[in-house]
Design a protein around this motif. Structure first.
Motif, short mmCIF file in Angstrom:
data_model
loop_
_atom_site.label_atom_id
_atom_site.label_comp_id
_atom_site.label_asym_id
_atom_site.label_seq_id
_atom_site.Cartn_x
_atom_site.Cartn_y
_atom_site.Cartn_z
N ILE A 35 0.78 -1.23 0.13
CA ILE A 35 -0.02 -0.09 0.03
C ILE A 35 0.82 1.32 0.10
O ILE A 35 0.68 2.24 -0.67
CB ILE A 35 -0.71 0.08 1.06
N LEU A 36 2.04 1.23 0.77
CA LEU A 36 2.70 2.46 0.92
C LEU A 36 3.67 2.72 -0.38
O LEU A 36 3.75 3.81 -1.00
CB LEU A 36 3.47 2.42 2.00
N ARG A 37 3.98 1.40 -0.80
CA ARG A 37 4.93 1.44 -2.19
C ARG A 37 3.87 2.34 -3.20
O ARG A 37 4.54 2.90 -4.09
CB ARG A 37 5.12 0.25 -2.50
N HIS A 38 2.51 1.92 -3.52
CA HIS A 38 1.83 2.32 -4.39
C HIS A 38 1.67 3.76 -4.61
O HIS A 38 1.82 4.30 -5.62
CB HIS A 38 0.38 1.72 -4.56
N PHE A 39 1.77 4.64 -3.68
CA PHE A 39 1.71 5.91 -3.66
C PHE A 39 3.17 6.58 -4.26
O PHE A 39 3.02 7.63 -5.03
CB PHE A 39 1.49 6.54 -2.21
N HIS A 40 4.07 5.81 -3.91
CA HIS A 40 5.48 6.24 -4.29
C HIS A 40 5.49 6.05 -5.83
O HIS A 40 6.00 6.82 -6.62
CB HIS A 40 6.76 5.45 -3.57
N ILE A 41 5.03 4.95 -6.22
CA ILE A 41 5.09 4.55 -7.63
C ILE A 41 4.03 5.59 -8.55
O ILE A 41 4.62 6.02 -9.62
CB ILE A 41 4.41 3.06 -8.14
N GLY A 42 2.94 5.88 -7.96
CA GLY A 42 2.14 6.81 -8.56
C GLY A 42 2.55 8.01 -8.93
O GLY A 42 2.51 8.70 -9.93
#
Length: 309
Positions: A103-110
């Motif tokens: 979940i936290l990774r996803h915001f960085h990727i976006g």
């Protein structure tokens, strides 16, 4: 007591091949190895195999009741602050470390995918205003992160296309592609809880929180969030115009948003959205590495393509 690695290739038995080991070893999608490991650990977990299918009928019924409520009262209740606090509490109390990592990774990727397109679209990036999201702790999710994530992608598409129209331009491959904003997404995340209750995988967590999202936000906010899950194909097309190749579109399976899907499918599409983004980000990181080595940008094209310089 040390737990055996479920993806240890030494445990491979041709007479009883483990499907999760096959997916772990497969490299058809260029996603980060740790992200893949976290996703597969969740997929083979007790919560995904048992809690997820058993709870789905109850969640579906609750979702139906929420939709009726929102048809009667589309704007109230509006409990955005409580929603983000409940997400933080739920993930901290029940989310597995793998769930919380993804979940936290996803915001960085976006954030990095948007920055890549802004830097290479041929317009002034300052004309496209988005809020970088790089949460490192579960507590930081309370800062309106989920809603801002949805606002970012829609504002990005609107402002990018307004800027392109005003300049009379289309996105085309630049002379030299800028990959500088792309990282390996290995930030100093907090040490996630590992208590007795921290066993819920990401897909089960998403399934539970989707109707709560619909309940606590005005209908317009939830509809925007649901439709944002189908924007992967649009983002993929932008990236393809920059790269001059559409190979990465094989990774995108969420459907074009011109044909909208039911909000009742939002949980599954959120999982596909996460996978699409991981795959596109992984592919761009691979191309960044090839550029740094002076290799042709497209691994299938020995003549090169856009300048690697």
């Amino acid at each position: 007591m040390t737990t055996a690695d479920p993806f240890d290739a030494g445990r491979y038995d041709p007479n009883d091949p483990d499907p999760w080991l096959a997916l772990y070893l497969d490299h058809s999608l260029p996603i980060d190895p740790q992200a893949k490991r976290a996703l597969l650990l969740g997929a083979r977990s007790w919560s995904r195999r048992w809690l997820f299918p058993v709870s789905r009928p109850v969640v579906f019924l609750f979702f139906g009741l929420v939709k009726i409520l929102r048809a009667i009262s589309p704007r109230h209740p509006n409990l955005n602050g409580l929603l983000h606090k409940s997400i933080h509490w739920g993930l901290r109390t029940f989310g597995s470390p793998e769930c919380n990592t993804l979940i936290l990774r996803h915001f960085h990727i976006g954030t990095e995918l948007i920055a890549f397109i802004k830097a290479n679209a041929g317009i002034d990036p300052a004309l496209v205003k988005t809020v970088p999201l790089r949460p490192l702790t579960l507590k930081s999710l309370e800062d309106n992160v989920f809603l801002q994530h949805d606002l970012n992608i829609f504002n990005f598409i609107i402002e990018l296309n307004l800027a392109l129209r005003q300049a009379g331009k289309e996105i085309t491959p630049p002379d030299r592609i800028d990959f500088s904003m792309l990282t390996d997404i290995d930030p100093a995340f907090e040490a996630f809880p590992t208590g007795w209750a921290n066993k819920i995988d990401i897909q089960t967590a998403v399934e539970f929180y989707t109707p709560l999202y619909a309940l606590m936000l005005p209908r317009s906010d939830f509809m925007r969030a649901s439709h944002s899950l189908q924007l992967d194909e649009i983002v993929g097309i932008y990236i393809g115009r920059i790269l001059g190749t559409d190979y990465h579109m094989h990774f995108v399976k969420n459907g074009h948003p011109l044909v909208t899907l039911s909000t009742l499918q939002a949980g599954f599409r959120l999982m596909m959205h996460g996978l699409d983004c991981e795959a596109m980000h992984g592919w761009l990181r691979l191309l960044k590495h090839r550029q740094a080595m002076g290799l042709p940008l497209d691994p299938r094209d020995p003549t090169g393509g856009p300048e690697l310089g």
